[in-house]
Design an enzyme around this catalytic site. Structure first.
Site, short mmCIF file in Angstrom:
data_model
loop_
_atom_site.label_atom_id
_atom_site.label_comp_id
_atom_site.label_asym_id
_atom_site.label_seq_id
_atom_site.Cartn_x
_atom_site.Cartn_y
_atom_site.Cartn_z
CD GLU A 50 12.16 45.52 -56.91
OE1 GLU A 50 13.02 46.40 -56.91
OE2 GLU A 50 11.56 45.17 -55.87
CE LYS B 288 13.29 38.12 -59.18
NZ LYS B 288 12.24 38.94 -58.68
CB CYS C 155 8.68 36.14 -62.08
SG CYS C 155 9.31 37.79 -62.32
C1 UDX Z 1 6.50 37.06 -58.05
C2 UDX Z 1 7.27 37.13 -56.73
O1 UDX Z 1 6.35 37.05 -55.65
C3 UDX Z 1 8.09 38.41 -56.66
O2 UDX Z 1 8.88 38.42 -55.48
C4 UDX Z 1 8.99 38.50 -57.88
O3 UDX Z 1 9.68 39.72 -57.87
C5 UDX Z 1 8.19 38.37 -59.16
O4 UDX Z 1 7.40 37.18 -59.14
P1 UDX Z 1 4.28 38.18 -59.01
O5 UDX Z 1 4.41 37.19 -60.11
O6 UDX Z 1 4.07 39.61 -59.35
O7 UDX Z 1 5.58 38.14 -58.07
O8 UDX Z 1 3.05 37.76 -58.07
P2 UDX Z 1 2.83 36.66 -56.90
O9 UDX Z 1 2.05 37.32 -55.84
O10 UDX Z 1 4.09 36.02 -56.50
O11 UDX Z 1 1.88 35.60 -57.60
C6 UDX Z 1 2.30 34.76 -58.65
C7 UDX Z 1 1.20 33.81 -59.05
O12 UDX Z 1 0.97 32.83 -58.03
C8 UDX Z 1 -0.15 34.48 -59.29
O13 UDX Z 1 -0.77 33.91 -60.41
C9 UDX Z 1 -0.92 34.17 -58.03
O14 UDX Z 1 -2.32 34.17 -58.22
C10 UDX Z 1 -0.40 32.78 -57.71
N1 UDX Z 1 -0.55 32.43 -56.29
C11 UDX Z 1 0.14 33.13 -55.34
C12 UDX Z 1 -1.38 31.40 -55.91
O15 UDX Z 1 -2.00 30.76 -56.77
N2 UDX Z 1 -1.51 31.09 -54.59
C13 UDX Z 1 -0.84 31.77 -53.61
O16 UDX Z 1 -1.01 31.42 -52.43
C14 UDX Z 1 0.00 32.82 -54.00
#
Ligand code: UDX
Ligand code: ADP
Length: 466
Positions: free
Chosen positions: A162, A222, A278
């Site tokens: 996913e 993944k 993740c």
């Molecule tokens: C992530 C992956 O994006 C997704 O494809 C996978 O299925 C699960 O892991 P998620 O952890 O839900 O998703 O959120 P994501 O938007 O990826 O953000 C992860 C972390 O990175 C957050 O703490 C976010 O604040 C941080 N982040 C993200 C940043 O600090 N800067 C960015 O530019 C993007």
């Protein structure tokens, strides 16, 4: 192969929203989401949709539409397995906290328990799908258990990782960049199973976005996707520290590099660090796999992404202490946000937890406001670190549900999550009610420096030199 009934084991952040969308898009299929956690299932079944265990924009509306029609939440795991033609395994796979691989490898005990339960209960052929992120070659372990402990029932194992991100889960599920299905393409039964799952997604996803691969490629894709995304955040965060020293502004740098179509503009926001269930887990997993093959350089390369992320969290709290004249002892530090990102109530690996822990070590009084995270969860996160007793945590950290009271009389404010509402607060009023100088540490770069400074704040933004 006509799929009439789906069971999903695990009603969490992945299983819940994914099955809700499948149920909505495939009205002729009965979807049952099961979990051993009774209170979680009760929350999914709550008449008051505000009590769903997961907050995701758009989720409650779809649950309301399909729950009780073709979407069901239950703790009767055996019954749901028996009924289903297709079983998704969507249970948690945390990092191991004991034994070999402690702190790095994925703990597969919940997956194994599921596989054994399926083998014990199943009386008819099933397609079993790993949805949770798993180390490469887990599918073969699942197959082994199923083949060796079942009563001669045939199973096909697929990997269907996913890619949804929390906070945008429904949008991501409805309009995915791609759907990935890994299966055994060497025989007709395997191909049929892949096709059955393709047909389900084809109800709403264009066929050219549905990729089929062998199982190992799917599993590794993944881990690779998450490693690349996390690496991007650590890369821009590394640049943010250089920006602060040199007087460059990381948001300007991000914009400039993001316009290069080879780099792209997404995922370049410097922050107080990445969190979520993740990224860290998957990279540690990758590091463990690399090490287990003796690929030490590969392991070191990816481990650096985590090291950088830890550094980013620590230097944020260090900067607060240093700026407040090298002591925060007895001072009130207000936290805006506890979730690991906006639009979710999930706090797993949230940078706020580490930043709070560091400041509590410096004897600060931390007061937290988050629009969606419950007080109980915040204490649970902090207590789980084991740095101090639950009583001490309660004594020095307070959770309030009014942002203005949270910031009243504060010596400093730290923005830990980028919730949109924080931008619209009456910052002039907040400034008036704070201790002076009014320090504001923007860990997400969401406020405007000029405006904040005009109001009188001593404003520090991640990645921007003062
Ligand atoms: C992530 C992956 O994006 C997704 O494809 C996978 O299925 C699960 O892991 P998620 O952890 O839900 O998703 O959120 P994501 O938007 O990826 O953000 C992860 C972390 O990175 C957050 O703490 C976010 O604040 C941080 N982040 C993200 C940043 O600090 N800067 C960015 O530019 C993007
Ligand atoms: P994710 O973010 O991967 O969805 P969560 O922790 O939110 O992870 O959800 C996983 C869910 O799986 C939890 O609600 C947990 O109770 C459930 N679970 C774990 N093991 C089993 C099992 N053997 N049978 C049923 N549910 C399980």
């Amino acid at each position: 192969m006509q799929i009439k009934s789906i069971c999903c084991i695990g009603a969490g952040y992945v299983g819940g929203p994914t099955m809700t969308v499948i149920a909505e898009q495939c009205p002729e299929i009965k979807v049952t989401v099961v979990d051993i956690n009774q209170s979680r299932i009760d929350d999914w079944n709550d008449d008051n949709l505000n009590n769903l265990p997961i907050f995701e924009p758009g989720l409650a509306e779809i649950v309301e539409k399909v729950r009780g029609k073709n979407l069901f939440f239950s703790t009767e795991v055996d019954k749901a397995i028996e009924e289903a033609d297709m079983i998704f395994i969507s249970v948690n796979t945390p990092t191991k906290t004991y034994g070999k691989g402690k702190g790095m490898a994925a703990d597969l005990k919940y997956i194994e328990l599921c596989a054994r339960q399926i083998a014990r209960v199943a009386k008819t052929e099933k397609i079993v799908i790993e949805k949770s992120t798993l180390p490469v070659r887990t599918a073969s372990a699942i197959k082994d258990i199923l083949d060796n402990t079942s009563n001669g029932v045939q199973f096909q194992i697929l990997s269907n990782p996913e890619f949804l991100a929390e906070g945008t889960a429904i949008e991501d599920l409805l309009n995915p960049d791609r759907v990935l299905i890994g299966g055994d393409m060497s025989n007709s039964e395997g191909k049929k199973a892949i096709q059955a799952l393709v047909e389900i997604y084809a109800n709403w996803v264009p066929k050219e976005k549905i990729l089929t691969t062998n199982v190992w490629s799917s599993e590794l894709s993944k881990l690779t996707a998450n490693a690349f995304l996390a690496q991007r955040v650590s890369s821009i965060n590394a640049m943010s520290e250089i920006c602060e020293k040199t007087g460059a502004d990381v948001q300007e740098v991000s914009k400039a590099i993001g316009m290069d179509s080879r780099i792209g503009s997404k995922f370049l926001n410097a922050s107080v660090g990445f969190g979520g269930s993740c990224f860290q887990k998957d990279i540690l997993n990758l590091v463990y796999i690399a090490k287990s093959y003796g690929l030490n350089e590969v392991a070191d390369y990816w481990e650096q992404v985590i090291i950088m992320n830890d550094h980013q969290k620590n230097r944020f709290s260090d900067n607060i202490v240093r700026t407040l004249y090298n002591t925060v002892s007895g001072k009130k530090i207000a936290f805006l946000g506890w979730a690991f990102k906006k639009n979710t109530n999930d706090t797993r690996e949230s940078p706020a937890i580490k930043v709070a822990d560091n400041l509590l070590n410096e004897q600060a009084n931390v007061v937290v406001f988050d629009p969606k995270v419950k007080e109980k969860q915040i204490y649970q996160d902090l207590d789980s670190l084991g740095t101090r007793s639950p009583e001490e945590n309660k004594e020095h950290l307070t959770v309030l549900n009014d942002p203005y009271r949270t910031m009243e009389n504060a010596h400093g404010i730290a923005i830990l999550t980028e919730w949109n509402e924080f931008k619209d607060y009456d910052w002039k009023r907040i400034h008036e009610k704070m201790k002076k100088p009014a320090f504001l540490f923007d860990g997400r770069g969401i406020l405007d420096r000029t405006k904040m400074e005009e109001m009188g704040f001593a404003y520090y933004k991640i990645g921007s030199g003062n």
